[in-house]
Design a protein around this motif. Structure first.
Motif, PDB file in Angstrom:
ATOM      1  N   GLU A  23      52.959  47.098  45.805  1.00 35.58           N
ATOM      2  CA  GLU A  23      51.795  47.970  45.879  1.00 35.58           C
ATOM      3  C   GLU A  23      51.726  48.895  44.670  1.00 35.58           C
ATOM      4  O   GLU A  23      50.668  49.141  44.129  1.00 35.58           O
ATOM      5  N   SER A  26      50.553  47.362  40.949  1.00 37.64           N
ATOM      6  CA  SER A  26      49.277  46.656  40.866  1.00 37.64           C
ATOM      7  C   SER A  26      48.160  47.548  40.326  1.00 37.64           C
ATOM      8  O   SER A  26      47.179  47.769  41.006  1.00 37.64           O
ATOM      9  N   ASN A  29      44.380  46.458  40.538  1.00 38.07           N
ATOM     10  CA  ASN A  29      43.663  46.703  41.782  1.00 38.07           C
ATOM     11  C   ASN A  29      43.114  48.119  41.827  1.00 38.07           C
ATOM     12  O   ASN A  29      42.008  48.340  42.296  1.00 38.07           O
ATOM     13  N   GLN A  32      40.190  48.146  39.471  1.00 36.84           N
ATOM     14  CA  GLN A  32      39.064  47.451  40.095  1.00 36.84           C
ATOM     15  C   GLN A  32      38.375  48.357  41.104  1.00 36.84           C
ATOM     16  O   GLN A  32      37.150  48.379  41.194  1.00 36.84           O
ATOM     17  N   ALA A  33      39.169  49.117  41.845  1.00 33.92           N
ATOM     18  CA  ALA A  33      38.606  50.058  42.815  1.00 33.92           C
ATOM     19  C   ALA A  33      37.787  51.139  42.104  1.00 33.92           C
ATOM     20  O   ALA A  33      36.725  51.539  42.591  1.00 33.92           O
ATOM     21  N   LYS A  89      32.543  40.484  43.745  1.00 35.49           N
ATOM     22  CA  LYS A  89      33.702  40.280  42.880  1.00 35.49           C
ATOM     23  C   LYS A  89      33.642  41.227  41.686  1.00 35.49           C
ATOM     24  O   LYS A  89      32.590  41.433  41.094  1.00 35.49           O
TER      25      LYS A  89
END
Length: 147
Positions: A23, A26, A29, A32-33, A89
């Motif tokens: 976690e 990453s 991620n 991306q958020a 996406k």
């Protein structure tokens, strides 16, 4: 303690550490958020026709290629109204992002709303994500207002 019990305890303990480490390791991620959050703010502004807020999220504002007047004319001249959207996406590539989403639009000439797939480019500038404004071609002159 027998060696097999020690081995099993190590495996169980490692099983708890791997998800925790995964976690934390990453950052894409998390980025991306961040992109998705910014895209949602932009599309929400368009939904309520808050063009002032949406305009401030355009990359052309920073480099001077998009004036507020041109942005407002673009949205006021289109007959469609964004009713809803769903982000499918987010693809990151360094300081660029491609966002694929579906938008539900109402057109005055149609009785029912229409949902269409869309793709938008976003760019990271000074730590913040901006919707990539359309770029003028080299040597092209800006359009003048015929008023």
């Amino acid at each position: 303690m027998p060696k097999i019990v020690q081995f099993l305890l190590i495996l169980v303990f490692a099983g708890f550490l791997v998800p925790l480490y995964a976690e934390e390791a990453s950052p894409p991620n998390a980025e991306q958020a961040r992109v998705e959050q910014r895209v949602r703010a932009y599309l929400d502004a368009l939904k309520i026709q808050d063009l002032h807020t949406a305009y401030r999220m355009e990359s052309g504002v920073l480099d001077g290629t998009l004036t507020a007047d041109a942005f407002h004319r673009r949205f006021k001249s289109t007959a469609s109204v964004l009713l809803d959207y769903e982000i499918q996406k987010v693809t990151l590539e360094s300081d660029q992002a491609t966002v694929e989403f579906s938008g539900t639009y109402q057109y005055p000439q149609l009785h029912e709303p229409t949902t269409m797939p869309r793709r938008a480019q976003w760019v990271l500038i000074d730590g913040e994500w901006y919707h990539k404004s359309g770029q003028r071609q080299a040597g092209a002159k800006p359009r003048t207002d015929p008023r």
